[in-house]
Design a protein around this motif. Sequence first.
Motif, PDB file in Angstrom:
ATOM      1  N   THR A   1      40.892  39.303  35.310  1.00  0.00           N
ATOM      2  CA  THR A   1      41.810  38.794  34.283  1.00  0.00           C
ATOM      3  C   THR A   1      41.713  39.708  33.065  1.00  0.00           C
ATOM      4  O   THR A   1      40.616  39.907  32.519  1.00  0.00           O
ATOM      5  CB  THR A   1      41.427  37.343  33.889  1.00  0.00           C
TER       6      THR A   1
ATOM      7  N   GLU B   1      43.912  42.380  42.615  1.00  0.00           N
ATOM      8  CA  GLU B   1      44.788  41.435  41.916  1.00  0.00           C
ATOM      9  C   GLU B   1      44.412  41.395  40.436  1.00  0.00           C
ATOM     10  O   GLU B   1      43.250  41.196  40.086  1.00  0.00           O
ATOM     11  CB  GLU B   1      44.632  40.035  42.514  1.00  0.00           C
TER      12      GLU B   1
ATOM     13  N   ASP C   1      54.443  38.995  39.775  1.00  0.00           N
ATOM     14  CA  ASP C   1      55.033  37.718  39.369  1.00  0.00           C
ATOM     15  C   ASP C   1      54.950  37.672  37.844  1.00  0.00           C
ATOM     16  O   ASP C   1      53.915  37.301  37.279  1.00  0.00           O
ATOM     17  CB  ASP C   1      54.240  36.562  40.012  1.00  0.00           C
TER      18      ASP C   1
ATOM     19  N   ARG D   1      45.294  39.663  36.674  1.00  0.00           N
ATOM     20  CA  ARG D   1      45.922  38.493  36.046  1.00  0.00           C
ATOM     21  C   ARG D   1      46.077  38.703  34.545  1.00  0.00           C
ATOM     22  O   ARG D   1      45.475  39.591  33.982  1.00  0.00           O
ATOM     23  CB  ARG D   1      45.057  37.250  36.289  1.00  0.00           C
ATOM     24  N   ASN D   2      46.861  37.842  33.926  1.00  0.00           N
ATOM     25  CA  ASN D   2      47.148  37.918  32.485  1.00  0.00           C
ATOM     26  C   ASN D   2      47.932  39.194  32.156  1.00  0.00           C
ATOM     27  O   ASN D   2      47.752  39.804  31.113  1.00  0.00           O
ATOM     28  CB  ASN D   2      45.835  37.874  31.676  1.00  0.00           C
TER      29      ASN D   2
ATOM     30  N   ARG E   1      49.353  38.031  25.886  1.00  0.00           N
ATOM     31  CA  ARG E   1      48.663  38.136  27.186  1.00  0.00           C
ATOM     32  C   ARG E   1      47.854  39.433  27.216  1.00  0.00           C
ATOM     33  O   ARG E   1      47.422  39.930  26.187  1.00  0.00           O
ATOM     34  CB  ARG E   1      49.686  38.020  28.311  1.00  0.00           C
TER      35      ARG E   1
ATOM     36  N   GLN F   1      56.214  35.833  35.516  1.00  0.00           N
ATOM     37  CA  GLN F   1      56.034  34.530  34.881  1.00  0.00           C
ATOM     38  C   GLN F   1      54.558  34.134  34.895  1.00  0.00           C
ATOM     39  O   GLN F   1      53.983  33.776  33.875  1.00  0.00           O
ATOM     40  CB  GLN F   1      56.865  33.503  35.669  1.00  0.00           C
ATOM     41  N   ALA F   2      53.957  34.241  36.087  1.00  0.00           N
ATOM     42  CA  ALA F   2      52.536  33.877  36.225  1.00  0.00           C
ATOM     43  C   ALA F   2      51.631  34.958  35.637  1.00  0.00           C
ATOM     44  O   ALA F   2      50.458  34.720  35.367  1.00  0.00           O
ATOM     45  CB  ALA F   2      52.210  33.678  37.698  1.00  0.00           C
ATOM     46  N   GLY F   3      52.178  36.154  35.436  1.00  0.00           N
ATOM     47  CA  GLY F   3      51.365  37.247  34.906  1.00  0.00           C
ATOM     48  C   GLY F   3      50.379  37.780  35.933  1.00  0.00           C
ATOM     49  O   GLY F   3      49.282  38.222  35.595  1.00  0.00           O
ATOM     50  N   VAL F   4      50.771  37.754  37.198  1.00  0.00           N
ATOM     51  CA  VAL F   4      49.870  38.221  38.262  1.00  0.00           C
ATOM     52  C   VAL F   4      50.501  39.416  38.960  1.00  0.00           C
ATOM     53  O   VAL F   4      51.697  39.405  39.289  1.00  0.00           O
ATOM     54  CB  VAL F   4      49.617  37.106  39.301  1.00  0.00           C
TER      55      VAL F   4
END
Length: 447
Positions: A233, A41, A68, A43-44, A20, A70-73
């Motif tokens: 991201t 925010e 989060d 991501r990844n 990731r 798991q979601a990588g956020v």
Amino acid sequence: MSGLLTVEGGTPLQGEITVRGAKNFVSKAMVASLLGEEASELRNVPQIRDVEVVANLLGLHGVSVEHDPQAGVIALDPRNVEAAHVADIDAYAGSSRIPILFCGPLLHRLGEAFIPDLGGCRIGDRPIDYHLNILRQFGAVVDKRVQGIHISAPGGLRGTQIHLPYPSVGATEQTLLTAVRAQGLTELSNAAIEPEIMDLIAVLQKMGAIISVDTDRTIRIEGVDRLQGFRHTALADRIEAGSWASAALATRGDVFVKGATQPEMMTFLNTFRKVGGAFDVRADGIRFWHPGGELRSIVLETDVHPGFMTDWQQPLVVALTQATGLSIVHETVYENRFGFTDALRGMGATIQIYRECLGGLECRFDQRNFNHSAVISGPTPLRAADIEVPDLRGGFSHLIAALAAEGVSRVRGIDIINRGYENFMDKLEALGAKVSLAEAQGQVALV
Ligand code: EPZ
């Protein structure tokens, strides 16, 4: 997680793993969120210790952090930024160098900042002189105290002209994070232009910054009065991808690294091919494998981007112990990044370390007493051993050596690896490695 790993080597790594976002970008983007007047925010985001450390440090400064894993956020709301207690910062920051990058944003938000003694991998002196000089050039007052360094900006921060003695990644980031909201224009020459820095610039641009990058390593930043939040991201972790690629090569394996991207890895891919490794770039990642036959020795010099990253050096050196002939590696970024080879020698590798520059690149360590060149003679079969993890990349390299070696190795202190390699135990198992965790009890004999 326990600090002791048992590794039964000799099995090629085979299968698929995912990488990731880049550790060395995500942590900086998180700090950048401090500059915004709204929430951001990212991501990844990988689930690694360095992300936790920065999240905790931001939390101490009043930033609301929702992660989060798991979601990588990760959502970061800096609207209630406040000064943190010195002792708390010290307690959280001990293992990281990131606090130094809080300075610019905190000076803008609060008018002062505090930095404790910095941690990070022991791969050289890793001074912060560039950082402090940069902050002074912006008009900050740097006051060294017993507990750490107190920095204030009674007259505000003003744009300035900075020339870096060396294209330092951290010093470039320091300049960016300070200049975006300083008054007027900042010009930074001899800047680092690593892909992680370009992604940080992309984040800052989304926030409202005005930044241009010239082909001659000059970055110009026009200060603005306010910045907003961002949604972004993170780019892939090219160091982690290169580490798994080296593991595939050293174990004669075949690993698909989902998430790895070609543009940021061009230099690594060229070198991988020269050594005799095979790769296939696909839409969703890169497959790396040992195509059979002999690996070839190479001459390699680490350098700032677009050169061969220093962080790829340690894992690749393990694969070079399996190449035919003499490989020469000249480390020009850190003065002391070959300590990990002691353990490899104990496992049967033939590696000699030299103070001299064994390469053509102009190097800051020339004629100084630093062991920064290596000659690796191969191929040499590796034997299992008891090993102590020295630092993040050195530790992963020891893991690779244990996976490539015949017999059962015990690798102690593997917690360090969690700083930069997400779920590496799960990934090893997914690739068929015979590994198991044990409680770290008693003394392990060190090689
Ligand atoms: C970043 O460290 C990375 N860390 C390192 O990753 C990486 O090896 C390095 O950049 C080079 O790519 C993070 O991003 C958190 P530098 P940084 O400033 O910014 C000297 C990993 O394993 N220097 O570019 O600290 C310094 O001693 C790690 O993920 C000064 O002399 O690196 C070094 O020789 C480890 N004075 C050189 O510059 C200063 O004030 C390059 O360091 C600052 C640096």
